[in-house]
Design an enzyme around this catalytic site. Sequence first.
Site, short mmCIF file in Angstrom:
data_model
loop_
_atom_site.label_atom_id
_atom_site.label_comp_id
_atom_site.label_asym_id
_atom_site.label_seq_id
_atom_site.Cartn_x
_atom_site.Cartn_y
_atom_site.Cartn_z
N THR A 131 0.82 -1.21 0.00
CA THR A 131 0.00 0.00 0.00
C THR A 131 0.85 1.26 0.00
O THR A 131 0.48 2.28 -0.58
CB THR A 131 -0.93 0.00 1.23
OG1 THR A 131 -1.80 -1.13 1.16
CG2 THR A 131 -1.78 1.26 1.29
N THR B 5 1.13 -4.04 4.45
CA THR B 5 0.81 -4.29 5.86
C THR B 5 0.26 -5.69 6.12
O THR B 5 0.39 -6.20 7.23
CB THR B 5 -0.21 -3.27 6.38
OG1 THR B 5 -1.43 -3.36 5.62
CG2 THR B 5 0.33 -1.85 6.31
#
Length: 312
Positions: free
Chosen positions: A19, A94
């Site tokens: 991300t 993540t």
Amino acid sequence: MQSNSLEERLVVILATGGTIAGSGDDVGYVAGQVGVKELVAAVPALGPRRLESEQVAQVDSKDMSHEIWQALAQRVAHHLARPEVAGLVITHGTDTLEETAYFLHRVLSPTKPVVLTAAMRPATSLQADGPQNLLDAVTVAASPQASGVTAVLNGRVHGPVEVRKHQPFMLDAFESGEAGPVALIQEGRLRVLRAWPSCEAVGVARVLGPVAGWPSVAVVASHAGVDGAVVDAIVATGVQGLVIEGTGNGTVHASLLAAAQRAQARGLPVWRATRCPGGAIVGAPDGALPSAGELSASKARIEMLLGLMAAV
């Protein structure tokens, strides 16, 4: 010779996507779209720093693979061996950051800092947290106080054993349970709270060779109404190890336990972990499967994987 100035200490940034390198809105973004040089250029405060960067992979971390782990371990080991390198930063997604952190911790256990960082918002978001996290990670990697594998997010430095993603969307998505963070980054300075992580490393040589030959270890969750037939089916595929993500204090549904014991009878190692996000399994009741202790099921899988490699 390494300088005492943080700005002059060489930090190598290895990028894997995620991300932090994503493009789009806060939910419908596409991960792994922005290259590492662009990530660094987007943080003006990194301008004076002595940096090198390398794109190791460009993936959404939900798709992290053993092949990327192997390549990453080799590149990390390569740069750690360079005397002029003070530390490394790994940009990551993540979703599986805690797994990669534990893998590198157990394979390398470096004396120099190896810092994983990530973001909960893509690079194009108005709330982009990647730039600050990257700056903080470089600060830790350049610090002569730091060592070992850690994860730096939202101003906290987490150890690889304890770190877990506990929230799917908010910026403050990572925690270290009862142990708490290793350190904090406050106003650009490192405040150390407890000992830096270390362990007896298995060595990068253990994870070389064809990834297709790595042992297969599966994770199965225990839950209300679970059918032990799922374990029988997985064992039939030829897996070489099994981790049960148990409830509570590592408890396992009777149907799943019976199937796990059948797997043990066939010679497969079977461990039990807990789905609780904090604490560690306590005790070993009669008939219980071997405990994974403080490890989550995903990290216990890595520990078993590395152990099985040694037996090959």
